[in-house]
Design a protein around this motif. Structure first.
Motif, PDB file in Angstrom:
ATOM      1  N   UNK A   1       0.806  -1.218   0.000  1.00 36.49           N
ATOM      2  CA  UNK A   1       0.000   0.000   0.000  1.00 36.49           C
ATOM      3  C   UNK A   1       0.836   1.264   0.000  1.00 36.49           C
ATOM      4  N   UNK A   2       2.083   1.151   0.423  1.00 38.53           N
ATOM      5  CA  UNK A   2       2.901   2.357   0.554  1.00 38.53           C
ATOM      6  C   UNK A   2       3.409   2.857  -0.785  1.00 38.53           C
ATOM      7  N   UNK A   3       3.133   2.147  -1.839  1.00 38.97           N
ATOM      8  CA  UNK A   3       3.587   2.603  -3.142  1.00 38.97           C
ATOM      9  C   UNK A   3       4.926   1.986  -3.499  1.00 38.97           C
ATOM     10  N   UNK A   4       5.440   2.270  -4.693  1.00 40.47           N
ATOM     11  CA  UNK A   4       6.710   1.718  -5.152  1.00 40.47           C
ATOM     12  C   UNK A   4       7.423   2.757  -5.993  1.00 40.47           C
ATOM     13  N   UNK A   5       8.735   2.641  -6.117  1.00 34.32           N
ATOM     14  CA  UNK A   5       9.461   3.580  -6.963  1.00 34.32           C
ATOM     15  C   UNK A   5       8.940   3.523  -8.390  1.00 34.32           C
ATOM     16  N   UNK A   6       8.983   4.624  -9.109  1.00 33.77           N
ATOM     17  CA  UNK A   6       8.508   4.607 -10.492  1.00 33.77           C
ATOM     18  C   UNK A   6       9.246   3.552 -11.296  1.00 33.77           C
TER      19      UNK A   6
ATOM     20  N   UNK B   1       7.856  -2.458   0.610  1.00 30.18           N
ATOM     21  CA  UNK B   1       7.179  -2.187  -0.659  1.00 30.18           C
ATOM     22  C   UNK B   1       8.179  -1.824  -1.752  1.00 30.18           C
ATOM     23  N   UNK B   2       9.218  -1.076  -1.386  1.00 22.07           N
ATOM     24  CA  UNK B   2      10.240  -0.711  -2.375  1.00 22.07           C
ATOM     25  C   UNK B   2      10.975  -1.950  -2.867  1.00 22.07           C
ATOM     26  N   UNK B   3      11.379  -2.817  -1.949  1.00 24.57           N
ATOM     27  CA  UNK B   3      12.055  -4.051  -2.354  1.00 24.57           C
ATOM     28  C   UNK B   3      11.108  -4.911  -3.180  1.00 24.57           C
ATOM     29  N   UNK B   4       9.840  -4.977  -2.770  1.00 25.10           N
ATOM     30  CA  UNK B   4       8.857  -5.778  -3.504  1.00 25.10           C
ATOM     31  C   UNK B   4       8.692  -5.281  -4.936  1.00 25.10           C
ATOM     32  N   UNK B   5       8.885  -3.990  -5.153  1.00 29.15           N
ATOM     33  CA  UNK B   5       8.696  -3.438  -6.498  1.00 29.15           C
ATOM     34  C   UNK B   5       9.729  -3.949  -7.493  1.00 29.15           C
ATOM     35  N   UNK B   6      10.793  -4.575  -7.014  1.00 31.29           N
ATOM     36  CA  UNK B   6      11.854  -5.043  -7.905  1.00 31.29           C
ATOM     37  C   UNK B   6      11.687  -6.494  -8.322  1.00 31.29           C
ATOM     38  N   UNK B   7      10.729  -7.212  -7.704  1.00 33.76           N
ATOM     39  CA  UNK B   7      10.567  -8.643  -7.984  1.00 33.76           C
ATOM     40  C   UNK B   7       9.086  -9.005  -8.003  1.00 33.76           C
ATOM     41  N   UNK B   8       8.776 -10.138  -8.618  1.00 26.13           N
ATOM     42  CA  UNK B   8       7.398 -10.613  -8.662  1.00 26.13           C
ATOM     43  C   UNK B   8       7.044 -11.460  -7.455  1.00 26.13           C
ATOM     44  N   UNK B   9       7.976 -12.315  -7.031  1.00 27.95           N
ATOM     45  CA  UNK B   9       7.678 -13.208  -5.924  1.00 27.95           C
ATOM     46  C   UNK B   9       7.690 -12.438  -4.598  1.00 27.95           C
ATOM     47  N   UNK B  10       6.929 -12.906  -3.607  1.00 25.73           N
ATOM     48  CA  UNK B  10       6.828 -12.162  -2.346  1.00 25.73           C
ATOM     49  C   UNK B  10       8.172 -12.030  -1.644  1.00 25.73           C
TER      50      UNK B  10
ATOM     51  N   UNK C   1      24.613  -9.355  -7.282  1.00 21.37           N
ATOM     52  CA  UNK C   1      25.150  -7.993  -7.261  1.00 21.37           C
ATOM     53  C   UNK C   1      24.260  -7.059  -8.070  1.00 21.37           C
ATOM     54  N   UNK C   2      23.843  -7.505  -9.258  1.00 22.11           N
ATOM     55  CA  UNK C   2      22.993  -6.646 -10.097  1.00 22.11           C
ATOM     56  C   UNK C   2      21.621  -6.444  -9.439  1.00 22.11           C
ATOM     57  N   UNK C   3      21.051  -7.521  -8.884  1.00 18.93           N
ATOM     58  CA  UNK C   3      19.773  -7.377  -8.172  1.00 18.93           C
ATOM     59  C   UNK C   3      19.928  -6.459  -6.968  1.00 18.93           C
ATOM     60  N   UNK C   4      21.080  -6.552  -6.302  1.00 24.14           N
ATOM     61  CA  UNK C   4      21.338  -5.699  -5.151  1.00 24.14           C
ATOM     62  C   UNK C   4      21.378  -4.234  -5.516  1.00 24.14           C
ATOM     63  N   UNK C   5      21.939  -3.919  -6.678  1.00 22.36           N
ATOM     64  CA  UNK C   5      21.921  -2.540  -7.176  1.00 22.36           C
ATOM     65  C   UNK C   5      20.483  -2.038  -7.284  1.00 22.36           C
ATOM     66  N   UNK C   6      19.641  -2.846  -7.906  1.00 17.50           N
ATOM     67  CA  UNK C   6      18.252  -2.434  -8.103  1.00 17.50           C
ATOM     68  C   UNK C   6      17.525  -2.296  -6.762  1.00 17.50           C
ATOM     69  N   UNK C   7      17.810  -3.209  -5.849  1.00 18.57           N
ATOM     70  CA  UNK C   7      17.172  -3.140  -4.534  1.00 18.57           C
ATOM     71  C   UNK C   7      17.544  -1.843  -3.820  1.00 18.57           C
ATOM     72  N   UNK C   8      18.836  -1.532  -3.794  1.00 20.85           N
ATOM     73  CA  UNK C   8      19.282  -0.318  -3.102  1.00 20.85           C
ATOM     74  C   UNK C   8      18.728   0.935  -3.790  1.00 20.85           C
ATOM     75  N   UNK C   9      18.686   0.905  -5.112  1.00 12.71           N
ATOM     76  CA  UNK C   9      18.150   2.051  -5.842  1.00 12.71           C
ATOM     77  C   UNK C   9      16.656   2.228  -5.553  1.00 12.71           C
ATOM     78  N   UNK C  10      15.928   1.117  -5.430  1.00 16.11           N
ATOM     79  CA  UNK C  10      14.499   1.195  -5.121  1.00 16.11           C
ATOM     80  C   UNK C  10      14.279   1.835  -3.752  1.00 16.11           C
ATOM     81  N   UNK C  11      15.113   1.483  -2.774  1.00 13.73           N
ATOM     82  CA  UNK C  11      14.987   2.083  -1.442  1.00 13.73           C
ATOM     83  C   UNK C  11      15.353   3.557  -1.487  1.00 13.73           C
ATOM     84  N   UNK C  12      16.364   3.913  -2.279  1.00 13.78           N
ATOM     85  CA  UNK C  12      16.776   5.320  -2.384  1.00 13.78           C
ATOM     86  C   UNK C  12      15.710   6.195  -3.036  1.00 13.78           C
ATOM     87  N   UNK C  13      14.822   5.581  -3.813  1.00 13.19           N
ATOM     88  CA  UNK C  13      13.806   6.350  -4.534  1.00 13.19           C
ATOM     89  C   UNK C  13      12.384   6.022  -4.079  1.00 13.19           C
TER      90      UNK C  13
END
Length: 515
Positions: free
Chosen positions: A20-25, A444-453, A501-513
């Motif tokens: 519910x908190x939304x996700x990075x664009x 929610x930000x981390x969830x926005x980077x993947x399909x599985x819970x 490592x690549x997934x970790x980049x996306x995860x950290x970027x999702x939290x930053x945004x």
């Protein structure tokens, strides 16, 4: 091996309000991925140069070189205010700090990782590997992967390839994921939604003995709304996870004494007490056959999980059978409880044993001493000093006279059983509530980077000095790990899967945004 996105998991996540908190664009994360795909080789080049610098605790010069290299990586990425934060105690490795101030931002996040690593024994590493000579392999060496050179430009790098080196996963990989995430955002024109601070520690693998001192000394500089801790592996199922707490930790050195000089086992066997046998019996008295600790009061202080935390544990994928099969043992300890349940309980582990020699060096002797190092993991409610006291009391109940130093001649003459117990510095467990609004946004930000819970883990099995952040700063922490679970951290052949490592980049970027 990932589990399918089950409808029940989606409904549970929605019920918990995670989405519910939304996700990075989506365009922001797409830009991060596109940036990474264009710059994989440059990112790997920076990473391998960092991994080539020795970073074990005994090598002060290597730690300072590592800190300096990280500071330079931060400056190259346009991070401001880069400095090495020192403790008042001389000789403490500095923390590397930097910050990015975002116009209009009302929230501040601090991203944490550590740059020190565990000791190494190069002889134990696989042929062709060196702890500080990073190499690529086509997969896990234990599964048939082969060491290969970096392929020619234009050749795609498989996400299943591994980078082998000390610190690749624990925790220079965390440092690199954080810095690469910010680099990708900055160079793609994506602005973070919060002020960002970066804090990279150099003593975590020694138990962070000076972290509280360092945090207190720089309290104003480290003000924030939330610390994001990037350390440890994703869940064994391959799912990303957010971890709300960590077990505390304290090590205890234990030495049992026999004769003052080694004796011929034929001439003196059955008569002179053997400290190795005595230590084996003493250690055996500390656990039953299921791994349950038998020390009086060991579990008495535990703060039970809340109903929400218990539900989160029930939602965690159970991969125990596959893990056990892969690790080659037939039956797990724990009286049928799952791994996820057991890491929310205190534990007692033997890190190592030593008495005389084995193998080609074995001799027919009664040794003079036998030594062990115990590792006590703590959960919320345990106090590390109180837990050590319980161990000491147990040893005394087995008939031992306990000392903090080597026994004197008078003590040897008076007491038939002698044990020296030397605790190391330790720290307590810490746990953030699952219903914290900002924690929901991170999930929610981390969830926005993947399909599985995303897995929500109340307490990690490993330990982190989260208690120090709470005690020194009153800070709230969440751990967002990135490494592959089979990374061999703390051991030979440590590695990081490139896809992690690549997934970790996306995860950290999702939290930053995140909104």
């Amino acid at each position: 091996m990932k589990k399918p996105y089950l409808l029940g998991g989606l409904l549970a996540a929605a019920a918990a309000g995670l989405l519910a908190a939304g996700a990075p664009p989506v365009p922001a994360l797409a830009k991060v991925r596109q940036y990474r795909q264009r710059h994989e080789r440059e990112l790997l080049a920076d990473f391998t140069r960092l991994l080539a610098i020795p970073n074990v605790a005994a090598d002060s010069a290597g730690l300072h070189r590592t800190a300096g290299a990280i500071a330079e990586l931060m400056r190259q990425r346009g991070i401001g205010g880069v400095q090495l934060l020192g403790a008042a105690t001389p000789g403490v490795p500095p923390a590397v700090f930097g910050e990015v101030r975002v116009p209009g931002a009302t929230r501040t996040l601090i991203f944490y990782a550590h740059y020190d690593g565990q000791p190494v024994n190069p002889a134990q590493w696989a042929p062709g590997l060196s702890p500080f000579g990073p190499v690529l392999a086509t997969g896990a060496l234990s599964a048939g992967g082969q060491v290969v050179p970096l392929p020619p430009a234009g050749t795609p790098l498989s996400p299943d390839w591994r980078l082998y080196a000390r610190g690749s996963s624990d925790d220079k990989g965390g440092v690199m994921a954080i810095l690469a995430a910010y680099q990708a955002l900055a160079e793609s024109g994506v602005q973070p939604t919060a002020n960002l601070k970066f804090f990279f520690e150099g003593e975590e693998e020694r138990g962070s003995p000076h972290l509280a001192e360092l945090l207190g000394r720089h309290k104003a500089l480290l003000a924030s709304d939330l610390w994001i801790i990037c350390d440890g592996p994703v869940h064994q199922s391959g799912r990303k996870q957010v971890v709300y707490g960590a077990r505390g930790d304290v090590n205890v050195a234990l030495t049992v004494y026999g004769p003052t000089r080694p004796l011929h086992s034929g001439h003196y066997g059955n008569w002179a007490p053997n400290p190795a046998m005595a230590l084996a019996r003493l250690l055996g008295s500390m656990q039953d056959s299921t791994g349950r600790v038998t020390i009086a009061g060991f579990y008495d202080d535990v703060v039970p999980l809340t109903a929400a935390e218990q539900e989160a544990v029930r939602q965690i994928p159970n991969n125990d059978a596959a893990i056990r099969q892969g690790l080659g043992f037939a039956r797990a300890d724990g009286r049928g409880q799952s791994l996820s349940e057991l890491i929310n309980q205190p534990s007692l582990n033997i890190n190592g044993l030593r008495s005389a020699n084995v193998g080609p060096q074995a001799a027919n002797v009664i040794p003079t001493t036998a030594e062990a190092v115990l590792d006590l993991r703590l959960v919320l409610g345990n106090d590390y000093q109180r837990q050590v006291a319980k161990v000491v009391h147990h040893i005394e109940r087995q008939g031992y006279f306990v000392t903090r130093a080597a026994p004197t001649a008078a003590e040897r003459a008076q007491h038939p059983r002698l044990a020296q117990v030397t605790p190391a510095a330790g720290y307590n467990a810490q746990r953030t509530p699952l219903d914290l609004p900002l924690a929901r946004r991170v999930v929610a930000a981390v969830q926005s980077t993947v399909a599985e819970p995303v897995v929500r883990l109340p307490t990690s099995g490993g330990s982190l000095p989260l208690f120090a952040f709470k005690e020194a700063l009153g800070a709230t922490t969440l751990t967002v790990p990135i490494a592959n679970y089979d990374n061999n951290q703390h051991a030979e052949n440590e590695n990081l899967r490139l896809g992690n490592l690549w997934d970790g980049m996306e995860t950290m970027a999702a939290v930053m945004t995140m909104p």
